[in-house]
Write an enzyme that holds these catalytic residues in place. Structure first.
Site, PDB file in Angstrom:
ATOM      1  N   GLY A 103      90.932  28.642  94.314  1.00 61.76           N
ATOM      2  CA  GLY A 103      90.091  28.126  95.384  1.00 61.76           C
ATOM      3  C   GLY A 103      90.360  28.619  96.777  1.00 61.76           C
ATOM      4  O   GLY A 103      89.629  28.265  97.704  1.00 61.76           O
ATOM      5  N   CYS A 106      61.003  40.635  92.109  1.00 57.30           N
ATOM      6  CA  CYS A 106      59.801  39.896  92.523  1.00 57.30           C
ATOM      7  C   CYS A 106      60.088  38.427  92.773  1.00 57.30           C
ATOM      8  O   CYS A 106      59.644  37.556  92.022  1.00 57.30           O
ATOM      9  CB  CYS A 106      58.728  40.057  91.460  1.00 57.30           C
ATOM     10  SG  CYS A 106      58.366  41.782  91.178  1.00 57.30           S
ATOM     11  N   GLY A 157      91.212  33.419  91.860  1.00 58.67           N
ATOM     12  CA  GLY A 157      90.205  34.390  91.428  1.00 58.67           C
ATOM     13  C   GLY A 157      89.787  35.234  92.617  1.00 58.67           C
ATOM     14  O   GLY A 157      90.212  36.377  92.808  1.00 58.67           O
ATOM     15  N   TYR A 166      74.150  30.873  97.020  1.00 58.83           N
ATOM     16  CA  TYR A 166      74.994  30.073  97.936  1.00 58.83           C
ATOM     17  C   TYR A 166      74.711  30.379  99.402  1.00 58.83           C
ATOM     18  O   TYR A 166      75.505  30.000 100.259  1.00 58.83           O
ATOM     19  CB  TYR A 166      76.478  30.371  97.697  1.00 58.83           C
ATOM     20  CG  TYR A 166      76.919  30.377  96.265  1.00 58.83           C
ATOM     21  CD1 TYR A 166      76.987  29.200  95.526  1.00 58.83           C
ATOM     22  CD2 TYR A 166      77.284  31.566  95.641  1.00 58.83           C
ATOM     23  CE1 TYR A 166      77.408  29.213  94.202  1.00 58.83           C
ATOM     24  CE2 TYR A 166      77.704  31.590  94.324  1.00 58.83           C
ATOM     25  CZ  TYR A 166      77.756  30.413  93.610  1.00 58.83           C
ATOM     26  OH  TYR A 166      78.176  30.435  92.306  1.00 58.83           O
TER      27      TYR A 166
HETATM   28  N1  LLP Z   1      90.328  27.664  88.224  1.00 58.36           N
HETATM   29  C1  LLP Z   1      89.230  26.996  87.821  1.00 58.36           C
HETATM   30  C2  LLP Z   1      89.377  25.915  86.852  1.00 58.36           C
HETATM   31  C3  LLP Z   1      87.970  27.342  88.338  1.00 58.36           C
HETATM   32  O1  LLP Z   1      86.891  26.665  87.943  1.00 58.36           O
HETATM   33  C4  LLP Z   1      87.857  28.400  89.275  1.00 58.36           C
HETATM   34  C5  LLP Z   1      86.562  28.792  89.824  1.00 58.36           C
HETATM   35  C6  LLP Z   1      89.038  29.091  89.650  1.00 58.36           C
HETATM   36  C7  LLP Z   1      90.258  28.680  89.112  1.00 58.36           C
HETATM   37  C8  LLP Z   1      89.022  30.235  90.612  1.00 58.36           C
HETATM   38  O2  LLP Z   1      88.593  29.845  91.878  1.00 58.36           O
HETATM   39  P1  LLP Z   1      88.635  30.915  93.101  1.00 58.36           P
HETATM   40  O3  LLP Z   1      90.088  31.203  93.398  1.00 58.36           O
HETATM   41  O4  LLP Z   1      87.938  32.143  92.660  1.00 58.36           O
HETATM   42  O5  LLP Z   1      87.929  30.232  94.204  1.00 58.36           O
HETATM   43  N2  LLP Z   1      80.505  31.690  91.739  1.00 58.36           N
HETATM   44  C9  LLP Z   1      81.061  31.038  92.911  1.00 58.36           C
HETATM   45  C10 LLP Z   1      82.464  30.569  92.679  1.00 58.36           C
HETATM   46  C11 LLP Z   1      82.607  29.658  91.477  1.00 58.36           C
HETATM   47  C12 LLP Z   1      84.023  29.268  91.181  1.00 58.36           C
HETATM   48  C13 LLP Z   1      84.126  28.581  89.885  1.00 58.36           C
HETATM   49  N3  LLP Z   1      85.463  28.205  89.513  1.00 58.36           N
HETATM   50  C14 LLP Z   1      80.966  31.988  94.102  1.00 58.36           C
HETATM   51  O6  LLP Z   1      80.443  33.090  93.958  1.00 58.36           O
HETATM   52  O7  LLP Z   1      81.334  31.620  95.205  1.00 58.36           O
END
Ligand code: LLP
Length: 406
Positions: free
Chosen positions: A227, A333, A266, A307
């Site tokens: 996150g 489109c 991530g 978003y």
């Molecule tokens: N752990 C869990 C259980 C998660 O659900 C997620 C992301 C992460 C770790 C990794 O989070 P990060 O470090 O990447 O923030 N598609 C969206 C983001 C969705 C994240 C979903 N879960 C975007 O493009 O902003």
């Protein structure tokens, strides 16, 4: 990656094309490893970017993997990741996926409900003598104050086990023969740029751990999910990796009794390592607005449409251009197919542009909408550049349908 290197890549592989910088991915991974030291582990959230070469690079940098599907498990193993470095998150794991992960021998199942725990107990009972390492994912009802689509730790969200039910379920897990309760987990959401919600959640987890300990249940790690924010635009992150991890480790404390801190980053591993290269197809002017129509679209990069994400646009081409305020539009489109708004640049047809910080949730969220073949992906490592996924062809998109044609 400098402009001339990116231009060469666009010429060599065509556009649209995702390009990733290996050094940047290694640097981000090392920042997690260094800040955690012996006190914890980082598991890269595969959903952010699941290209096999990217996964291999991250495994080589010493990170494990956080997966959310059997498909991601297969990808990690195909890239050379080790099962004992994998944690499995997700609110609805299919029984087949749980079985697949049990067979592989992963490090931990992050279990999100009583029903899922029951299913895992049944599966281990069926496989006589097998034991599943488990962490229970707690929903602490804490708002991380991020975009509503990517907030996960509030009472109304579908994720995790309500804090009030957690103790009972932990007792049940600890007493189940096929389950080894090794941790507690939590993920508040994505794009979090302050430590306060995270430390409040961690306090709750530490309290729960202490209660369990008093009952003789030892919890080895606390997984605080992922996150950490990476601003979409050009501004610097407000929270740096060492400060974020430092705040959590300070709360956990040191000593033999301290739990390990596990994290699932991530975006903060791959976002700033990636750019989407696209070519300006044509310029057009409708009433008061100027549109630069490019060859990338919302199917290639969903984030602006989904978003309202704002990715910076860099013009890589030198030379004359029409200097105006441009709306950068894709060819799909739909009116939502806008990649960037109000970009002030001189532009000419044929220009190559880079949409920045698109290494996370870019290609991994792409689709074939409008029967568009998805972009190729390239990896730059110093002066070296290679294709790590070829562009899809139109024929391969419908080859399996042809086999089933009416
Ligand atoms: N752990 C869990 C259980 C998660 O659900 C997620 C992301 C992460 C770790 C990794 O989070 P990060 O470090 O990447 O923030 N598609 C969206 C983001 C969705 C994240 C979903 N879960 C975007 O493009 O902003």
């Amino acid at each position: 990656m400098d402009d001339s290197q990116l231009l060469q890549i666009a010429e060599r592989f065509g556009t649209p094309c995702y390009v990733y910088d290996a050094e940047c991915i290694r640097r981000n991974s090392a920042a997690y490893r260094d800040a955690l030291g012996q006190r914890g582990r980082a598991f890269y959230a595969v959903k952010a970017n699941s290209n096999l070469s990217v996964l291999r690079l991250i495994a080589g940098a010493g990170l494990g993997f956080d997966i959310v599907s059997g498909g991601e498990l297969a990808r990690v193993l195909a890239a050379g990741g080790a099962p004992e470095d994998i944690v499995f998150s997700g609110v609805g794991k299919h029984p087949d996926e749980l079985a697949q992960a049990l067979d592989a021998g992963i490090a931990c199942f992050n279990i999100e409900s009583a029903a899922e725990l029951k299913l895992l107990i049944m599966l281990t009972t069926d496989r006589l003598g097998s034991r599943a390492p488990v962490a229970l994912r707690i929903n602490p009802d804490i708002d991380a104050h991020t975009h509503p689509h990517i907030t996960t730790g509030r009472a109304e969200d579908k994720f995790g086990i309500p804090a009030a039910e957690a103790l009972d379920l932990c007792r049940q897990a600890a007493a189940s023969p096929g389950i080894e309760l090794i941790g507690l987990s939590c993920h508040l959401g994505s794009q979090i740029d302050q430590t306060a919600p995270l430390t409040r959640a961690l306090e709750k987890m530490l309290e729960l751990r202490a209660t369990l300990r008093a009952e003789g249940v030892a919890i080895g790690h606390i997984d605080m999910g992922g996150g950490l924010a990476v601003p979409d635009g050009t501004s610097a992150p407000t929270l740096a990796i060492p400060d974020y991890i430092g705040a959590l480790l300070d709360l956990i404390g040191e000593g033999d009794d301290a739990p390990e801190l596990w994290l699932e980053p991530g975006r903060s591993i791959t976002a700033d390592a990636g750019a989407l290269l696209t070519r300006v197809l044509l310029l057009k002017h409708n009433w008061a607005r100027n549109f630069a129509v490019v060859d990338a679209a919302m199917n290639d990069l969903m984030r602006p449409a989904l978003y309202s994400a704002v990715h910076a646009v860099r013009r890589l081409t030198q030379g004359e251009g029409d200097a105006r305020i441009w709306q950068i539009a894709g060819p799909v489109c739909e009116s939502t197919d806008m990649l960037a708004h109000d970009i002030e640049l001189p532009l000419a047809p044929g220009d190559i542009l880079a949409l920045e910080r698109t290494g996370a949730y870019g290609f991994s969220m792409s689709s074939n909408y409008n029967a568009r073949a998805r972009p190729c992906e390239a990896l730059v490592d110093g002066g070296d550049c290679r294709l790590v996924r070829p562009r899809e062809t139109q024929e391969e998109l419908f080859a399996s349908e042809l086999e089933h044609l009416l």
